[in-house]
Design a protein around this motif. Structure first.
Motif, PDB file in Angstrom:
ATOM      1  N   GLU A 785       2.846   1.682   3.725  1.00 47.65           N
ATOM      2  CA  GLU A 785       4.404   1.570   2.766  1.00 47.65           C
ATOM      3  C   GLU A 785       5.008   0.068   2.397  1.00 47.65           C
ATOM      4  O   GLU A 785       5.136   0.310   1.258  1.00 47.65           O
ATOM      5  N   PRO A 786       4.371  -0.780   3.209  1.00 51.48           N
ATOM      6  CA  PRO A 786       4.953  -1.904   2.790  1.00 51.48           C
ATOM      7  C   PRO A 786       4.185  -2.507   1.688  1.00 51.48           C
ATOM      8  O   PRO A 786       4.842  -3.222   0.444  1.00 51.48           O
ATOM      9  N   TYR A 787       3.412  -1.442   1.660  1.00 52.80           N
ATOM     10  CA  TYR A 787       2.071  -2.264   0.097  1.00 52.80           C
ATOM     11  C   TYR A 787       1.912  -1.442  -0.671  1.00 52.80           C
ATOM     12  O   TYR A 787       1.412  -1.708  -2.199  1.00 52.80           O
ATOM     13  N   MET A 788       3.024  -0.383  -0.776  1.00 50.71           N
ATOM     14  CA  MET A 788       3.320   0.803  -1.811  1.00 50.71           C
ATOM     15  C   MET A 788       3.941   0.409  -2.965  1.00 50.71           C
ATOM     16  O   MET A 788       4.855  -0.508  -2.362  1.00 50.71           O
ATOM     17  N   PHE A 824       3.305   7.134   4.357  1.00 46.82           N
ATOM     18  CA  PHE A 824       2.286   7.304   4.061  1.00 46.82           C
ATOM     19  C   PHE A 824       1.910   6.440   6.046  1.00 46.82           C
ATOM     20  O   PHE A 824       1.062   5.415   5.898  1.00 46.82           O
ATOM     21  N   VAL A 825       1.152   7.461   5.987  1.00 52.24           N
ATOM     22  CA  VAL A 825       0.942   6.887   7.322  1.00 52.24           C
ATOM     23  C   VAL A 825      -0.594   7.335   7.888  1.00 52.24           C
ATOM     24  O   VAL A 825      -0.565   8.875   7.556  1.00 52.24           O
ATOM     25  N   TYR A 826      -1.504   6.705   8.261  1.00 50.84           N
ATOM     26  CA  TYR A 826      -2.549   6.806   8.468  1.00 50.84           C
ATOM     27  C   TYR A 826      -3.120   6.662   9.934  1.00 50.84           C
ATOM     28  O   TYR A 826      -2.535   6.096  10.314  1.00 50.84           O
ATOM     29  N   ARG A 890      -5.144  10.401   6.065  1.00 51.75           N
ATOM     30  CA  ARG A 890      -3.539  10.830   6.311  1.00 51.75           C
ATOM     31  C   ARG A 890      -3.414  11.123   6.733  1.00 51.75           C
ATOM     32  O   ARG A 890      -3.846  12.697   6.881  1.00 51.75           O
ATOM     33  N   GLU A 891      -2.047  11.194   7.527  1.00 53.72           N
ATOM     34  CA  GLU A 891      -1.720  11.886   8.109  1.00 53.72           C
ATOM     35  C   GLU A 891      -0.274  13.342   7.621  1.00 53.72           C
ATOM     36  O   GLU A 891      -0.074  12.885   6.740  1.00 53.72           O
TER      37      GLU A 891
END
Length: 898
Positions: A785-788, A824-826, A890-891
């Motif tokens: 998420e910080p890079y989205m 957006f967790v992977y 992606r979770e």
């Protein structure tokens, strides 16, 4: 009376009257010149039993049958040997005249021509076998299978000890073989450099004209040279916007002109164009066009217009009179020319230039501005496939080979919903139970469990019993066939009704268990093996191929793909991996299929695993692309670009993604494709230009001097970069080259993220070397998420509703698109290691996660072992300097939706 005879002969000198000159008196023969007589002893004379030895030898040589009396006179006291008289030669065995000449021999063949003086003659002579080559002669192989190319020990794999370029040297092969011959003579070198797999030939044209739609895709896929057959003024007013393009004016062409003569006439043009034309044989395709000619019928016409005559002269110069540098394929004509291209993609795809200025050096074709309307932005994409189309017969043979030996699965391997126990299924009816566990027929009791049973005759009527019998399986009547991994399973193709289906355990919570089958490394194929094992660990991708769902979306008419050959070969390979009846297999058929579309994959040299991954995903995508036949959308005008820059970025990203799906919609793209926005800002006037592009992997820079974290690499990837020097940008507002700031933001997160570490970097003064910096990447809970791009706000939604024509529809799709909404967790499910110092050597190992068993598995070609990442230390950690590619999933949240 006799006539007087003159004492002086004519021509002779008269006798001298000088009394002093007299004829010398005869002198006796010097003693030194007398021959030595053979004296006989008194004993030999007294013995009259036989002649002496010398006499007998003379008698044998002369052929006489009577003994010769050598003692002719008893009065001679010297007892010397006397020569026989002529009367002694009365033997009938002696030839009475000269011998006849022997008959001439039969006329022989003319002598062979003299061999040329070649310093490479030694390379063509037989050579002794290498001491390291020891063929496994105790194996019983089918006639269609070549013997192993290396020692018997390598048949079960090298274990990754020496999987490098050196492993593909001549010492690792049978002398004189390329894996296809049993001779000890070395193969003849191919001086022309043509590939033996699928040779390109100018004598086998596949197409002599194409449409503008095909050219649109050819520009992105292949290395092409475009030739504009118009005047220089028309060329500068607007030509197709690509890098490799030249202008040949009709006045420079005449009947019978050759390509070499045409090159001499191009010296008055730009130097870049002359250089491109001189390298015409290096391009995969050469395409020529004019303003508006519809077809290439001018090639066979007898009466042509002025434009058609110029096109025919150029075709003859490039194809008929081009002996020094023949083209790889005949030149191809663009139907409709510039008019057809403009009608397809709009006038924004044309480029203007100033090459017609007299006395001024021609301008170099500049890099296209980074806007979404430029076509040349796609030209930087590396060509993954070669231009080598197949004929129908060749395509049929490849499809048959790709499907041969495939295992069949009887159930869908889709992942069950959370919380549903699939290990103990409940059967509602007796028919469902018998369908899952069929009754064992008596005829099957003596059949092997490896080979499919013979086809049974249909039963006239079947009556289900009231109480089903307990299911049981007969023991095998003979041991299972042992596959040593020398080749792939060679089973005759069977239909679904003839071959018993294979059961794959779903594991815990309905998740498919990862297989335990390795891949043999042959010919330095560890890069391919590592990529295949990581893709097999992708549950969604494996389900699509094992269940046969991919067949419903195959696009065999898509000329941009592989006609379904690569997906079919991969489906056969992965089905044999998950069958689990052998410890390892050799993916030779799959490798040959890949080499048919890019010959570098069949060369026994180490290749880049990332390049092979991109090639494989690209082939899958094109073969499953359901929208490939749609015409491309028109490029945006400059006014459209300016208006789009004022709209919110999340909204524009959704619009651009829909434009991408217009011709690029596939099952593979929905899994791996993401989107990022690259924005350029002029440092002088502040004008921005944003390009939205799809990506299949993210390549991040890594530091050389210190360890780093993946989050730091992603932060650097999305940071602002200054473009200066050779990377300056042509500002659309300033109309000149300006320095600019570049910033990348991820606007769409894929379901499966591939992160590539740039471990091999090179500068202008040094070759590529490996960066050995350890990178710490999380195996769980990588938050992107910080890079989205931040989600759209209420104010931005109101602005879109007021200023966009399709704002309502696009906003609705934006809010429901899971790839553009958090979280957006992977979690990592695969890692590829590179062991070595250079990109062209070393060894690749794949480490993947078995989600059903809750452990990780290392695939070192055909050797595998299970491990726990938390128990590894030092260089054995997944996050060591060996990490090269990381695969993330992606979770999923409750309900199975990301």
């Amino acid at each position: 009376m006799l006539p007087s005879v003159p004492t002086t002969l004519p021509g002779s000198r008269p006798p001298s009257s000088d009394p002093l000159k007299k004829k010398p008196e005869p002198q006796p023969k010097p003693q030194s010149m007398h021959g030595r007589a053979l004296h006989q002893s008194t004993s030999s004379i007294s013995s009259s039993a036989a002649p002496d030895e010398l006499t007998q030898r003379f008698a044998n040589l002369m052929g006489t049958t009577h003994p010769i009396n050598t003692v002719a006179s008893t009065a001679s006291s010297e007892f010397s040997v006397k020569m026989p008289s002529p009367s002694d030669y009365t033997s009938a065995s002696r030839p009475l005249g000269p011998r006849d000449m022997p008959p001439p021999p039969p006329r022989a063949a003319p002598p062979p021509p003299r061999l040329p003086l070649d310093t490479k003659m030694a390379a063509g002579m037989p050579r002794e076998p290498s001491p390291t080559y020891s063929p496994a002669r105790n194996l019983s192989l089918p006639a269609s299978i070549n013997p192993p190319r290396s020692t018997a020990r390598s048949m079960v794999g090298t274990g990754g000890r020496s999987n490098s370029i050196a492993a593909s040297s001549a010492s690792a092969l049978a002398p004189g073989t390329n894996g296809d011959s049993d001779s000890y003579f070395p193969p003849q070198s191919n001086t022309n450099g043509a590939s033996t797999e699928r040779r390109k030939s100018v004598h086998k044209p596949t197409e002599l004209q194409i449409t503008a739609e095909k050219l649109y895709d050819y520009i992105r896929m292949f290395n092409i040279l475009l030739i504009d057959v118009r005047s220089r003024e028309e060329f500068d007013a607007g030509h197709i916007w690509v890098n490799n393009i030249i202008c040949i004016e009709p006045t420079a062409l005449y009947d019978g002109i050759s390509a070499e003569q045409l090159l001499d006439r191009l010296v008055v043009g730009p130097d870049e164009e002359s250089t491109m034309f001189s390298k015409r044989n290096e391009y995969e395709l050469v395409i020529y066009y004019d303003e508006s000619t519809k077809t290439n019928a001018f090639l066979h016409k007898h009466v042509r217009s002025e434009r058609e005559t110029s096109l025919k002269r150029l075709y003859d110069a490039l194809y008929e009179y081009n002996a020094e540098k023949p083209l790889q394929r005949p030149p191809i004509f663009l139907m409709g020319g510039v008019d057809a291209w403009t009608e397809l993609v709009g006038t924004a795809s044309l480029k203007m230039s100033t090459t017609a200025s007299q006395g001024q050096k021609a301008l170099t074709l500049r890099r296209a501005p980074a806007t979404s309307r430029t076509v040349s932005a796609n030209l930087q994409r590396r060509r993954l496939r070669e231009y080598a189309p197949m004929d129908p017969e060749e395509e049929r043979r490849w499809l048959e080979e790709a499907r041969q030996g495939r295992a069949v699965f009887d159930q869908s391997l889709e992942e069950d919903e959370e919380g549903e126990d699939a290990t103990s299924p409940m059967y509602r009816t007796t028919e469902d139970f018998l369908r899952r566990f069929p009754e064992v027929d008596a005829g099957y009791a003596h059949q092997s469990m490896v080979y499919p049973p013979p086809r049974r005759e249909p039963v006239a009527q079947y009556v289900a019993p009231s109480i089903p019998e307990a299911p049981s399986r007969p023991p095998p009547s003979r041991p299972r066939t042992s596959y040593s991994g020398v080749h792939e399973r060679q089973v005759k193709p069977q239909t679904h009704n003839q071959q018993l289906p294979i059961y794959v355990s779903p594991g815990r919570h309905g998740q498919m268990r990862l297989h335990k089958t390795g891949l043999i490394n042959f010919g330095v194929t560890c890069y391919m093996n590592s990529v295949i094992q990581c893709l097999c660990a992708n549950a969604d991708l494996s389900n699509a191929f094992l269940s046969g769902r991919y067949v419903r979306e195959l696009q065999r008419d898509n000329w941009k793909g592989t006609k379904g050959i690569i997906p079919e070969a991969y489906a056969t390979l992965i089905s044999n991996l998950y069958k689990g009846d052998v410890s390892s297999i050799r993916p030779s058929t799959f490798r040959r299929a890949c080499g048919a579309f890019n010959k570098q994959w069949v060369i026994d040299q180490q290749q880049d695993a990332k390049e092979f991954l991109e090639f494989l995903l690209d082939c899958f995508h094109e073969d499953l692309n359901i929208t490939w036949a749609k015409p491309p959308l028109k490029e945006l005008t400059e006014a459209d670009e300016i208006a789009r820059e004022n709209l919110p970025r999340p909204y524009v990203a959704k619009v651009e993604w829909n434009r991408y799906l217009h011709r690029e919609n596939s099952l593979i793209g929905n899994m791996f494709a993401g989107q990022h926005a690259s924005q350029l800002t002029c440092v002088t006037c502040g004008t921005t230009s944003t390009t939205y592009e799809a990506f299949w992997s993210i390549s991040v820079e890594i530091p050389r001097d210190r360890p780093a974290d993946l989050r730091d690499c992603l932060r650097s990837y999305c940071s602002t970069e200054r473009l200066s020097g050779e990377d300056i940008w042509r500002c659309p507002r300033c109309k000149v080259d300006r320095e600019a700031n570049k910033k990348i933001t991820i606007t769409r997160a894929p379901d499966f993220l591939v992160v590539h570490f740039k471990r091999f970097s090179a500068s202008r003064n040094e070759s590529a070397r490996k960066v050995r910096t350890p990178i710490n990447f999380p195996l769980h809970n990588l938050d992107l998420e910080p890079y989205m791009e931040p989600p759209i706000t209420e104010e931005q939604q109101a602005y879109v509703m007021a200023n966009a024509r399709d704002g309502v529809a696009q906003l609705t799709g934006l809010k429901t698109d899971p790839a553009m909404n958090g979280p957006f967790v992977y979690n990592a499910y695969g890692v590829i290691w590179h062991i070595g110092s250079t990109l062209g050597s070393g060894h690749y190992i794949s480490l993947v996660r078995d989600k059903a068993r809750g452990c990780w598995r290392s695939f070192n070609d055909d050797r595998l072992r299970d491990f726990e990442p938390g128990q590894l230390t030092g260089d054995d950690r997944l996050q060591s300097e060996k990490a090269y590619i990381v695969f993330y999933e992606r979770e999923r949240v409750a309900g199975g939706v990301p």
